[in-house]
Scaffold this motif. Structure first.
Motif, PDB file in Angstrom:
ATOM      1  N   GLU A 418       0.761  -1.102   0.020  1.00  0.00           N
ATOM      2  CA  GLU A 418      -0.044   0.063   0.174  1.00  0.00           C
ATOM      3  C   GLU A 418       0.859   1.105   0.012  1.00  0.00           C
ATOM      4  O   GLU A 418       0.729   2.207  -0.856  1.00  0.00           O
ATOM      5  N   TYR A 419       1.561   1.360   0.879  1.00  0.00           N
ATOM      6  CA  TYR A 419       2.878   2.520   1.103  1.00  0.00           C
ATOM      7  C   TYR A 419       4.033   2.295   0.726  1.00  0.00           C
ATOM      8  O   TYR A 419       4.647   1.212   0.870  1.00  0.00           O
ATOM      9  N   ILE A 434       5.053  13.246   1.113  1.00  0.00           N
ATOM     10  CA  ILE A 434       3.841  12.492   1.754  1.00  0.00           C
ATOM     11  C   ILE A 434       2.465  13.451   1.258  1.00  0.00           C
ATOM     12  O   ILE A 434       1.390  12.327   0.931  1.00  0.00           O
ATOM     13  N   GLY A 437       1.929  12.472  -2.529  1.00  0.00           N
ATOM     14  CA  GLY A 437       1.354  11.046  -2.568  1.00  0.00           C
ATOM     15  C   GLY A 437      -0.003  10.828  -2.063  1.00  0.00           C
ATOM     16  O   GLY A 437      -0.864  10.270  -2.747  1.00  0.00           O
ATOM     17  N   GLU A 438      -0.345  11.480  -1.120  1.00  0.00           N
ATOM     18  CA  GLU A 438      -1.771  11.479  -0.551  1.00  0.00           C
ATOM     19  C   GLU A 438      -2.733  11.780  -1.591  1.00  0.00           C
ATOM     20  O   GLU A 438      -3.558  11.471  -1.845  1.00  0.00           O
ATOM     21  N   GLY A 441      -2.611   9.416  -4.737  1.00  0.00           N
ATOM     22  CA  GLY A 441      -2.819   7.934  -4.413  1.00  0.00           C
ATOM     23  C   GLY A 441      -1.622   6.841  -4.720  1.00  0.00           C
ATOM     24  O   GLY A 441      -1.718   5.839  -4.565  1.00  0.00           O
ATOM     25  N   ASP A 442      -0.517   7.385  -4.806  1.00  0.00           N
ATOM     26  CA  ASP A 442       0.853   7.059  -4.575  1.00  0.00           C
ATOM     27  C   ASP A 442       1.303   7.313  -3.299  1.00  0.00           C
ATOM     28  O   ASP A 442       2.133   8.016  -3.091  1.00  0.00           O
ATOM     29  N   LEU A 443       0.796   6.375  -2.430  1.00  0.00           N
ATOM     30  CA  LEU A 443       1.107   6.775  -0.794  1.00  0.00           C
ATOM     31  C   LEU A 443       2.419   6.434  -0.555  1.00  0.00           C
ATOM     32  O   LEU A 443       3.160   5.531  -0.847  1.00  0.00           O
ATOM     33  N   THR A 444       2.969   7.513   0.286  1.00  0.00           N
ATOM     34  CA  THR A 444       4.397   7.126   0.996  1.00  0.00           C
ATOM     35  C   THR A 444       4.216   7.178   2.602  1.00  0.00           C
ATOM     36  O   THR A 444       3.502   8.108   2.906  1.00  0.00           O
ATOM     37  N   TRP A 445       5.253   6.490   3.223  1.00  0.00           N
ATOM     38  CA  TRP A 445       4.953   6.598   4.635  1.00  0.00           C
ATOM     39  C   TRP A 445       6.535   6.881   5.028  1.00  0.00           C
ATOM     40  O   TRP A 445       7.374   6.175   4.599  1.00  0.00           O
ATOM     41  N   THR A 499       5.271  -1.617  -3.895  1.00  0.00           N
ATOM     42  CA  THR A 499       4.599  -0.790  -4.719  1.00  0.00           C
ATOM     43  C   THR A 499       4.329  -0.873  -6.095  1.00  0.00           C
ATOM     44  O   THR A 499       3.522  -0.423  -6.837  1.00  0.00           O
TER      45      THR A 499
END
Ligand code: BES
Ligand code: MN
Ligand code: ZN
Length: 532
Positions: A418-419, A434, A437-438, A441-445, A499
């Protein structure tokens, strides 16, 4: 004793690489296999049609009219199917001759006021999933009348189209027979919206990014016998037509630059490594400091002498996904004429075992001058990136540098699919990634790095080793290693091991290569680095 930590002469490469017949054809799938256009609302003639419904399956005015035309058949179906109009719910009706369409889809959007860009894209994705192989060849989507929508109708239409295109991606080059019922039939999408011109303009920009995503997905999907460093470089070179400046360094040039870490990985393969540099100068001042993207481009990662187990090894054709994201975003920036200076550097290498291959225990010298003890030849990504990062910062003096890499299996253990993990020496840059990405939809954590982890990459005989401390914090060890090659510039490393490839469909991403990173970087540029 003379310490020559650069590979020996590469004489075994004399044999020409086997070039598969497929290479005679262009590598790229058709990005316009499905024609998307915008038109003023009009009577439905033939083809499939889509109307929208909110909570409780409540139709908007166009649906209400069609319902009346069909003698209430639509509301009866909504009741019978307990259709609630939830977002991404789709109700399909066949056999309604009175409404002029071959089939009617009622697309749930939930509360209209809650629909944002991403939600609209997902609705588009859900529609394509239903229609693409349905037998229908065209669809009219009626969006003239959605009450309570916060998005402008034109933006809703454009985002819907974007989601449809992104979900419609297929990689079918190597199928010589298409199974009945799995063949795409839908060739035409018409979005009926009042502000046609505005919707077209909004979509044109999104379409440029979608094409970048498609290019990245194509590159990642291609097998290792088709995409290898030379063929990959040739493919990138074609982007010159779009206004990018492209330079390809071969092994001789890299050797001169002292890239012993990258070349050490390459030396076991019959394929010569390439370093490809892409430049886009879109800012008013062509000399303004660029933003830099660096990508890991292992066209195949067998592990080398530290050979990977056979099971799943085929997946390692995807080990160039970081580079594909960089190539994809550079194409997108050029296509949409972004007002920014950007450079993309991709290190294209194949990691193979052979009598010429690098051994565990070898010591190599990187372009930066730092020496590395190669404990495990399968930790090759950081070796390749060490030289690509150093080269990029020293040649371009960028304002910041972002690398993307399928660097560690440990990343998948930590964050799943997911992230992606982002490791950074700069809080601002990390926050920007961050947020971008939010939004896309290319999520980063964010993951931690720090002095405490330095000990994990200490070597007994060289400046550092290429593995971490056993099985602990493997992704952080990789990041700590890369950090030593960015010369204190604002830097972020994005580990996309989890991802870049998915085994289950997502609303706007069919299973397979995701193209992760193209949207993320494009948005990062648009929101923080582009001239307004
Ligand atoms: N390309 C792999 C990382 C990877 C593994 C991505 C599995 C996706 C799925 C990378 O080159 C690699 O092999 N990393 C090693 C590093 C280790 C030897 C320190 C890993 O993760 O096992
Ligand atoms: Mn590896
Ligand atoms: Zn790898």
């Amino acid at each position: 004793m003379v310490f020559a930590a650069t590979p020996p002469p590469l004489t075994h490469r004399a044999r020409p690489a086997i070039v598969p017949a497929e290479l005679a054809e262009p590598l790229r799938s058709k990005t316009d296999a499905m024609k998307i256009s915008f038109a003023k609302p009009a009577a439905l003639k033939g083809h499939a049609a889509v109307v929208f419904a909110g909570p409780g399956g409540k139709l908007f005015s166009h649906g209400v009219k069609l319902d009346a035309d069909s003698g209430g058949a639509i509301t009866r179906a909504i009741k019978a199917a307990s259709f609630e109009g939830k977002k991404n719910q789709v109700l399909e009706l066949l056999g309604l001759p009175q409404i002029g369409a071959t089939r009617l889809l009622v697309a749930g959007i939930g509360k209209a006021g809650d629909i944002d860009d991403k939600a609209a894209e997902e609705v588009g994705g859900a529609l394509i999933a239903k229609l693409q192989t349905s037998g229908e060849t065209a669809v009219n989507i009626v969006i003239d009348d959605i009450a309570g929508l916060k998005l402008k109708g034109s933006d809703f239409a454009a985002r819907l189209a974007y989601g449809m295109k992104l979900r419609s991606y297929r990689f079918d080059r190597y199928r010589t027979k298409a199974e009945e019922g799995k063949k795409p039939t839908l060739g035409k999408v018409v979005l009926m919206v009042d502000e046609t011109k505005k919707a077209e303009a909004a979509f044109a920009r999104l379409d440029a990014v979608a094409n970048g995503v498609f290019f990245a997905r194509d590159l990642v999907s291609e097998p290792g016998n088709v995409i290898y460093p030379a063929s990959y470089a040739k493919e990138i070179k074609k982007l010159e037509k779009q206004g990018l400046k492209i330079q390809v360094l071969d092994e001789k040039a890299m050797k001169k630059l002292g890239m012993g870490a990258l070349l050490g990985v390459a030396q076991g393969s019959a394929h010569q490594a390439k370093l490809v540099i892409m430049e886009w100068r879109g800012a008013k001042n062509a000399k303004a400091k660029p933003i830099a993207f660096v990508g890991k481009g292992l066209t195949f990662d067998s592990g080398g002498i530290s050979l990977k187990p056979g099971e799943g090894m085929q997946d390692m054709k995807f080990d160039m996904a970081g580079s594909a994201a960089v190539v994809g975003v550079m194409q997108a920036l050029a296509a949409r004429q972004a007002k920014v200076n950007a450079v993309g550097v991709v290190a294209l290498v194949e990691n193979m075992p052979s009598d010429k291959a690098q051994r565990p225990g070898d010591v190599v010298k990187s372009m930066s001058g730092q020496t590395i003890e190669v404990i495990n030849t399968d930790a090759e990504g950081r070796l390749v990136l060490a030289d690509a990062l150093w080269y990029t910062q020293s040649r371009f003096k960028p304002q910041c540098i972002i690398d993307l890499a399928t660097l560690t299996g440990a990343m998948i253990i930590a964050l799943g699919h997911e992230y992606a993990g982002v490791f950074s020496n700069d809080d601002t840059l990390a926050q920007q990634l961050i947020a971008a990405g939010e939004a896309e939809g290319d999520l980063t954590w964010r993951m931690p790095i720090g002095k405490m982890y330095e000990k994990d990459i200490e070597s007994d005989i060289a400046d550092m080793k290429n593995t971490g401390a056993g099985r602990t914090a493997g992704s952080i060890a990789g990041a700590m290693f890369l950090k030593r090659y960015v010369n204190d510039l604002p830097w972020a490393h994005i580990d996309i091991a989890g991802t870049a490839w998915i085994k289950k469909d997502k609303p706007t991403v069919p299973k397979g290569a995701t193209g992760y990173g193209v949207r993320l970087l494009d948005r990062l540029v648009a929101d923080y680095y582009e001239e307004k």
